[in-house]
Design an enzyme around this catalytic site. Sequence first.
Site, PDB file in Angstrom:
ATOM      1  N   HIS A 129      76.126  40.459  18.385  1.00 33.80           N
ATOM      2  CA  HIS A 129      75.624  41.968  18.426  1.00 33.80           C
ATOM      3  C   HIS A 129      73.863  41.729  18.021  1.00 33.80           C
ATOM      4  O   HIS A 129      73.596  41.715  16.714  1.00 33.80           O
ATOM      5  CB  HIS A 129      76.132  42.050  16.604  1.00 33.80           C
ATOM      6  CG  HIS A 129      77.581  43.051  17.290  1.00 33.80           C
ATOM      7  ND1 HIS A 129      77.511  43.572  19.104  1.00 33.80           N
ATOM      8  CD2 HIS A 129      78.655  42.938  16.394  1.00 33.80           C
ATOM      9  CE1 HIS A 129      79.024  44.247  18.696  1.00 33.80           C
ATOM     10  NE2 HIS A 129      79.768  43.856  17.318  1.00 33.80           N
ATOM     11  N   HIS A 180      78.628  50.581  16.501  1.00 33.60           N
ATOM     12  CA  HIS A 180      79.814  50.064  15.588  1.00 33.60           C
ATOM     13  C   HIS A 180      80.831  50.915  14.623  1.00 33.60           C
ATOM     14  O   HIS A 180      80.811  50.138  13.878  1.00 33.60           O
ATOM     15  CB  HIS A 180      79.439  49.150  15.725  1.00 33.60           C
ATOM     16  CG  HIS A 180      80.491  47.727  15.553  1.00 33.60           C
ATOM     17  ND1 HIS A 180      81.542  48.282  15.037  1.00 33.60           N
ATOM     18  CD2 HIS A 180      80.607  46.557  16.659  1.00 33.60           C
ATOM     19  CE1 HIS A 180      82.342  46.974  15.722  1.00 33.60           C
ATOM     20  NE2 HIS A 180      81.267  46.611  16.021  1.00 33.60           N
ATOM     21  N   GLU A 223      83.200  51.200  21.082  1.00 37.77           N
ATOM     22  CA  GLU A 223      81.928  51.094  21.438  1.00 37.77           C
ATOM     23  C   GLU A 223      80.947  51.249  22.895  1.00 37.77           C
ATOM     24  O   GLU A 223      81.815  50.092  24.005  1.00 37.77           O
ATOM     25  CB  GLU A 223      81.594  49.483  21.041  1.00 37.77           C
ATOM     26  CG  GLU A 223      81.844  49.405  19.537  1.00 37.77           C
ATOM     27  CD  GLU A 223      81.973  47.843  19.473  1.00 37.77           C
ATOM     28  OE1 GLU A 223      81.807  47.336  19.494  1.00 37.77           O
ATOM     29  OE2 GLU A 223      83.604  47.528  18.797  1.00 37.77           O
TER      30      GLU A 223
END
Length: 673
Positions: free
Chosen positions: A435, A505, A638
């Site tokens: 991420h 997210h 996602e």
Amino acid sequence: MPEEITQDSFGKTKDGREVKRYTLKNSSGSLVVRILDYGGTISEIHVPDRNGELADITLGYDDMAGYESGAACMGAIIGRVAGRIAGGKFTLDGKTYTLCLNHGEHALHGGKVGFDKRLWSGKVEGDKLVLKYVSADGEEGYPGELTTTVSYRVTDDNQLILEYEATTTKPTPVVLTNHAYFNLAGHNSGHVDDHLMAIYGDSFLPMDDLFIPTGEIRKVEGTEWDLRTPERLGERLPQIPGGKGISETYCLPPNDGDPQLAARVGHPPSGRTMECLTTECGMQVYTCCMLDEPYGKDGAVYTQSGALCLEAQHYPDSVHHKQTVKMPGEITQDIFGKTKDGKEVKRFTLKNSSGSLEVKVIEYGAIITEIHVPDRYGKMVDINLAFDDMAGYEAGNPEFGAVCGRVANVIAGGKFTLDGQTYTCYLNRPTSSIHGGKLGFAERLWSGKVEGDKLVLKYVSADGEEGYPGELTTTVSYRVTDDNQLIIEYEAITTKPTPVNLTNHSYFNLAGHDAGTMEDHIVTIDADRFMPIDKYGVPTGEIGKVEGTEWDLRKPVRLGDRLLKVPGGEGFCHNFCLTPCEGEQLRFAARVEHPSSGRSIECWTTEPGLQFYNSYYLNQPKGKGGAAYTRFGAFCLEAQHYPNSLHEPSFPNTILRPGETYRQTTVYKFGVA
């Protein structure tokens, strides 16, 4: 570029007010449009035939006496509510409003003195003419002060573009349209029997003898209203039951906010054609069965079937059929708090017109902090896990509601090679960078601004930030719609070649963010392949078929019956490879339902993959409102490119280069059953 917009005086109203006329002309002179500030009326449209001869194709009057005495609304903006309101009454938020009746027992086109009979204020803004009218609270019986602007613009490829905006001080119905009457042979040619017309709607609204919709929506297939392929009007109109031609609303296919083709009309003798593209859900088609205007422009007599109208609008009488249109309120903002280093964080609230979808977003991480949607009884619940304050987000946020980047998901080993150079990223997992690294986009302060009905957030990631090459400028926009969609659009540009993979997210629980479990949810994912992972959550590089495995979610599955059966006992934390589609079209990715409340969510996206995560590692003892968020307490949808694509050349490309623009659209559609 179009020529400069000019103006002159068209005349005066009965009470002595001057009416201005504006002339818009494109650079070649192949499109000339004249507009009055009385009624926002299009008084002339001149276009060429195949030999270049210009003709005025829109019906109208020569002077103000004609427009003030005429009842046909020729060329005018119709409002506050276009079409009919049965009985001239409607109930809104428990209060009944009585309107001025001007069509027997019904209200038509805004009432006795609708927008078509009002003097608007006009000004030229660049290549646009912008007209504005402020309708007072109580005018014609409608609640709220409504401020409406309509802009007109012509282009060099012969388009006339109309854009409408309105804001209100109270909930109120709003349906706006333009009521131009067209005849492609010329306004004074007498009939449109030789015109060919196609309407791209597969259903329509039947009406009673007084032109009031019955409330039914009927398929056009097998009926005389089926105009999906071009038909000669002279042959089709006499076949319409009732002998009055067409005066129905066609239901257009759903769209994502971009104009779609609604109708096409052609006149073979002259070669002239006309298309109507619109963002509206309906198209009122009127072939002028009641037209009777003996004093038209240049002495023309306008009679039955002498023109046709293509009125893009919401469905008529919507206030009585659960299609009430109230303009969405402005996006509002307040202060959510401050970061540890004292930077202010703004919070924005987006709400649709009915209040059936409310979303709150903060600048920190471009985070969605709240999503409120109703159950089958109308009870609103926040279904989005989050924190109450900045301290929660800065103390170890599991990316609740955030935009993840520069590269969402994992990069194995925290390294990648691009154009012969190796780059090292921060390892925030035992064997990978996830991420975006130590301080990904989820931990950065974005800058937010409101652009119309969108919230647009921007972040500039410096060259070298978290080890990535190139300065990356990213914008993310959020928009809510009246049919309960949350639309997220991403764009990014770079100064050097760099990997880009963005996602949102959000953690969802359709029973409510604090419900504790989502094992009673039912999931469907439209994917026949998935990506196996190792014990650290890194894809193995293999793409497996879901058939015959616990990852087969192509048919609805109750999560509580499946989670512990997934090998490893941790449920789902896998990328599903979505069914391909052409170009950048939205594809259906997933649907999750909560039978007890009736709530549902669908995910549609332009991305090739969907990471489905069931929050096995979730452990947040102090969430929003003091809620404890624990294992299997939420799910994530996602939409993204495949994880670890940088090490798998066969995966879809995630490299963005200078001169290119990264784009993604993901839509969450909320429903209730």
